[in-house]
Design a protein around this motif. Structure first.
Motif, PDB file in Angstrom:
ATOM      1  N   GLY A  74       0.844  -1.183   0.000  1.00  0.00           N
ATOM      2  CA  GLY A  74       0.000   0.000   0.000  1.00  0.00           C
ATOM      3  C   GLY A  74       0.875   1.227   0.000  1.00  0.00           C
ATOM      4  N   LEU A 103      -3.428   4.920   4.843  1.00  0.00           N
ATOM      5  CA  LEU A 103      -4.627   4.123   4.591  1.00  0.00           C
ATOM      6  C   LEU A 103      -5.656   4.441   5.669  1.00  0.00           C
ATOM      7  CD1 LEU A 103      -2.933   0.698   3.795  1.00  0.00           C
ATOM      8  CD2 LEU A 103      -4.005   2.248   2.166  1.00  0.00           C
ATOM      9  N   GLY A 158      -8.446  -1.736   1.149  1.00  0.00           N
ATOM     10  CA  GLY A 158      -7.741  -0.505   1.517  1.00  0.00           C
ATOM     11  C   GLY A 158      -8.600   0.468   2.244  1.00  0.00           C
TER      12      GLY A 158
END
Length: 87
Positions: A56, A60, A87
């Motif tokens: 990622g 987030l 996510g």
């Protein structure tokens, strides 16, 4: 007539169509970590399980979910993995 009533009327009349919701496909590579926080004021341990995607970029979002009375951090794994996977 309010905008909402007009929209409902047009929807029922078939003039407009509702968009179909399609949830995003979750990433399969999700990791879980067990943690135990100490609540000194109440002299107890607060067990938690954190799910996060292995990959990622950037920050987030976070979701805090409580299973309620009588559950454990091992319950609702399907939700934790799904939310982390999208996510």
């Amino acid at each position: 007539m309010s905008c909402m009533r007009v929209a409902i009327y047009l929807l029922l009349a078939g003039v407009i169509q509702a968009a179909e919701y399609r949830p995003p496909e979750p990433e399969p590579d999700v990791q879980a970590m067990l943690v135990d926080w100490r609540d000194a004021e109440r002299n107890r341990t607060v067990p938690a399980k954190i799910y996060f995607p292995r990959v990622g970029k950037g920050a987030l979002p976070i979701i805090i979910f409580s299973h309620g009375l009588g559950g454990s951090r091992e319950g609702y794994e399907f939700l934790g993995r799904h939310w982390a996977g999208v996510g």
